[in-house]
Design a protein around this motif. Sequence first.
Motif, PDB file in Angstrom:
ATOM      1  N   GLU A 278      35.326  34.127  22.774  1.00 39.09           N
ATOM      2  CA  GLU A 278      34.547  32.938  22.221  1.00 39.09           C
ATOM      3  C   GLU A 278      34.978  32.676  20.832  1.00 39.09           C
ATOM      4  O   GLU A 278      34.992  31.527  20.519  1.00 39.09           O
ATOM      5  CB  GLU A 278      32.969  33.432  22.237  1.00 39.09           C
ATOM      6  N   ALA A 279      35.304  33.934  20.011  1.00 36.25           N
ATOM      7  CA  ALA A 279      35.840  33.713  18.671  1.00 36.25           C
ATOM      8  C   ALA A 279      37.100  32.732  18.493  1.00 36.25           C
ATOM      9  O   ALA A 279      37.433  32.090  17.570  1.00 36.25           O
ATOM     10  CB  ALA A 279      36.064  34.791  17.983  1.00 36.25           C
ATOM     11  N   ALA A 280      37.971  32.779  19.621  1.00 37.62           N
ATOM     12  CA  ALA A 280      39.095  32.099  19.777  1.00 37.62           C
ATOM     13  C   ALA A 280      38.835  30.402  20.372  1.00 37.62           C
ATOM     14  O   ALA A 280      39.907  29.765  20.187  1.00 37.62           O
ATOM     15  CB  ALA A 280      39.891  32.760  20.673  1.00 37.62           C
ATOM     16  N   GLY A 281      37.605  30.441  20.653  1.00 34.40           N
ATOM     17  CA  GLY A 281      37.217  29.008  21.052  1.00 34.40           C
ATOM     18  C   GLY A 281      37.679  28.639  22.467  1.00 34.40           C
ATOM     19  O   GLY A 281      37.811  27.501  22.668  1.00 34.40           O
ATOM     20  N   LEU A 282      37.921  29.764  23.276  1.00 37.00           N
ATOM     21  CA  LEU A 282      38.166  29.493  24.547  1.00 37.00           C
ATOM     22  C   LEU A 282      37.158  29.764  25.602  1.00 37.00           C
ATOM     23  O   LEU A 282      36.373  30.629  25.403  1.00 37.00           O
ATOM     24  CB  LEU A 282      39.530  30.651  25.026  1.00 37.00           C
ATOM     25  N   THR A 283      37.294  28.819  26.551  1.00 37.44           N
ATOM     26  CA  THR A 283      36.241  29.081  27.687  1.00 37.44           C
ATOM     27  C   THR A 283      36.999  30.278  28.839  1.00 37.44           C
ATOM     28  O   THR A 283      37.964  30.312  28.391  1.00 37.44           O
ATOM     29  CB  THR A 283      36.043  27.845  28.574  1.00 37.44           C
ATOM     30  N   GLN A 284      36.180  30.568  29.757  1.00 38.07           N
ATOM     31  CA  GLN A 284      36.833  31.582  30.789  1.00 38.07           C
ATOM     32  C   GLN A 284      37.956  30.854  31.532  1.00 38.07           C
ATOM     33  O   GLN A 284      38.951  31.342  31.826  1.00 38.07           O
ATOM     34  CB  GLN A 284      35.892  31.844  31.728  1.00 38.07           C
ATOM     35  N   THR A 285      37.726  29.551  31.841  1.00 40.74           N
ATOM     36  CA  THR A 285      38.836  28.588  32.425  1.00 40.74           C
ATOM     37  C   THR A 285      40.263  28.584  31.591  1.00 40.74           C
ATOM     38  O   THR A 285      41.002  28.679  32.097  1.00 40.74           O
ATOM     39  CB  THR A 285      38.253  27.323  32.591  1.00 40.74           C
TER      40      THR A 285
ATOM     41  N   ALA B  21      41.866  32.109  31.556  1.00 39.49           N
ATOM     42  CA  ALA B  21      42.518  32.413  32.796  1.00 39.49           C
ATOM     43  C   ALA B  21      43.815  31.527  32.899  1.00 39.49           C
ATOM     44  O   ALA B  21      44.827  32.127  33.343  1.00 39.49           O
ATOM     45  CB  ALA B  21      41.585  31.808  33.855  1.00 39.49           C
ATOM     46  N   ALA B  22      43.896  30.051  32.439  1.00 39.24           N
ATOM     47  CA  ALA B  22      44.812  29.428  32.456  1.00 39.24           C
ATOM     48  C   ALA B  22      46.098  30.176  31.857  1.00 39.24           C
ATOM     49  O   ALA B  22      47.257  30.209  32.178  1.00 39.24           O
ATOM     50  CB  ALA B  22      44.861  28.032  32.113  1.00 39.24           C
ATOM     51  N   LYS B  23      45.834  30.567  30.459  1.00 41.09           N
ATOM     52  CA  LYS B  23      46.807  31.333  29.763  1.00 41.09           C
ATOM     53  C   LYS B  23      47.334  32.718  30.194  1.00 41.09           C
ATOM     54  O   LYS B  23      48.392  33.035  30.017  1.00 41.09           O
ATOM     55  CB  LYS B  23      46.126  31.422  28.320  1.00 41.09           C
ATOM     56  N   LEU B  24      46.543  33.244  31.012  1.00 42.25           N
ATOM     57  CA  LEU B  24      46.927  34.412  31.806  1.00 42.25           C
ATOM     58  C   LEU B  24      47.514  34.184  33.068  1.00 42.25           C
ATOM     59  O   LEU B  24      47.937  35.173  33.749  1.00 42.25           O
ATOM     60  CB  LEU B  24      45.624  35.374  32.133  1.00 42.25           C
ATOM     61  N   GLY B  25      47.527  32.920  33.456  1.00 40.31           N
ATOM     62  CA  GLY B  25      48.152  32.744  34.927  1.00 40.31           C
ATOM     63  C   GLY B  25      47.187  33.167  35.860  1.00 40.31           C
ATOM     64  O   GLY B  25      47.889  33.527  36.863  1.00 40.31           O
ATOM     65  N   GLU B  26      45.931  33.110  35.709  1.00 41.60           N
ATOM     66  CA  GLU B  26      44.869  33.560  36.729  1.00 41.60           C
ATOM     67  C   GLU B  26      44.073  32.326  36.944  1.00 41.60           C
ATOM     68  O   GLU B  26      43.983  31.508  36.217  1.00 41.60           O
ATOM     69  CB  GLU B  26      44.202  34.700  36.258  1.00 41.60           C
ATOM     70  N   TYR B  27      42.984  32.722  37.859  1.00 40.65           N
ATOM     71  CA  TYR B  27      41.747  31.766  37.946  1.00 40.65           C
ATOM     72  C   TYR B  27      40.705  32.073  37.291  1.00 40.65           C
ATOM     73  O   TYR B  27      40.395  33.392  36.663  1.00 40.65           O
ATOM     74  CB  TYR B  27      41.602  31.910  39.605  1.00 40.65           C
ATOM     75  N   GLN B  28      39.777  31.269  37.018  1.00 44.40           N
ATOM     76  CA  GLN B  28      38.693  31.699  36.353  1.00 44.40           C
ATOM     77  C   GLN B  28      37.826  32.702  36.677  1.00 44.40           C
ATOM     78  O   GLN B  28      37.207  33.541  35.950  1.00 44.40           O
ATOM     79  CB  GLN B  28      37.753  30.383  36.290  1.00 44.40           C
ATOM     80  N   SER B  29      37.822  33.086  38.042  1.00 45.54           N
ATOM     81  CA  SER B  29      37.107  33.986  38.743  1.00 45.54           C
ATOM     82  C   SER B  29      37.498  35.198  38.226  1.00 45.54           C
ATOM     83  O   SER B  29      36.600  36.331  38.339  1.00 45.54           O
ATOM     84  CB  SER B  29      37.033  33.732  40.196  1.00 45.54           C
ATOM     85  N   PHE B  30      39.024  35.483  37.925  1.00 42.71           N
ATOM     86  CA  PHE B  30      39.681  36.686  37.348  1.00 42.71           C
ATOM     87  C   PHE B  30      38.776  37.023  36.061  1.00 42.71           C
ATOM     88  O   PHE B  30      38.358  38.162  35.900  1.00 42.71           O
ATOM     89  CB  PHE B  30      40.999  36.460  37.171  1.00 42.71           C
ATOM     90  N   VAL B  31      38.722  36.025  35.127  1.00 38.81           N
ATOM     91  CA  VAL B  31      38.005  36.286  34.011  1.00 38.81           C
ATOM     92  C   VAL B  31      36.719  36.351  34.126  1.00 38.81           C
ATOM     93  O   VAL B  31      35.926  37.507  33.423  1.00 38.81           O
ATOM     94  CB  VAL B  31      38.328  35.158  33.013  1.00 38.81           C
ATOM     95  N   ALA B  32      36.014  35.735  34.885  1.00 39.68           N
ATOM     96  CA  ALA B  32      34.492  36.003  35.225  1.00 39.68           C
ATOM     97  C   ALA B  32      34.197  37.481  35.862  1.00 39.68           C
ATOM     98  O   ALA B  32      33.218  38.095  35.404  1.00 39.68           O
ATOM     99  CB  ALA B  32      33.934  35.025  36.268  1.00 39.68           C
ATOM    100  N   ARG B  33      35.143  37.906  36.651  1.00 37.07           N
ATOM    101  CA  ARG B  33      34.941  39.355  37.078  1.00 37.07           C
ATOM    102  C   ARG B  33      35.016  40.436  36.033  1.00 37.07           C
ATOM    103  O   ARG B  33      34.256  41.406  35.876  1.00 37.07           O
ATOM    104  CB  ARG B  33      35.733  39.528  38.576  1.00 37.07           C
ATOM    105  N   LEU B  34      36.094  40.212  35.220  1.00 38.24           N
ATOM    106  CA  LEU B  34      36.201  41.023  34.027  1.00 38.24           C
ATOM    107  C   LEU B  34      35.164  41.194  33.094  1.00 38.24           C
ATOM    108  O   LEU B  34      34.556  42.119  32.840  1.00 38.24           O
ATOM    109  CB  LEU B  34      37.646  40.482  33.382  1.00 38.24           C
TER     110      LEU B  34
END
Length: 78
Positions: free
Chosen positions: A22-29, A32-45
């Motif tokens: 949140e401090a970086a101003g990023l959404t989960q989506t 996830a894109a920066k990680l090369g993953e789906y948003q659901s990956f970040v949501a589960r984490l």
Amino acid sequence: MVKTLGTERHKALIALLVEKREAAGLTQTELAAKLGEYQSFVARLESGQRRVDVVEFLGLAELLHFDPAKAIRQIVGR
């Protein structure tokens, strides 16, 4: 070894990662894109449904611009 999901340290780790995202101003989506993953990956984490391994933690620290060693010290209370 004791299960780690849901422990106080695991909750502290999740809270720290959410705070840093949140401090970086990023959404989960966006993260996830920066990680090369789906948003659901970040949501589960972030919901505590999965562990974060050391390599993932270091990658998150790099992407979210925080010191991983300092973060670990904060989590363990030292």
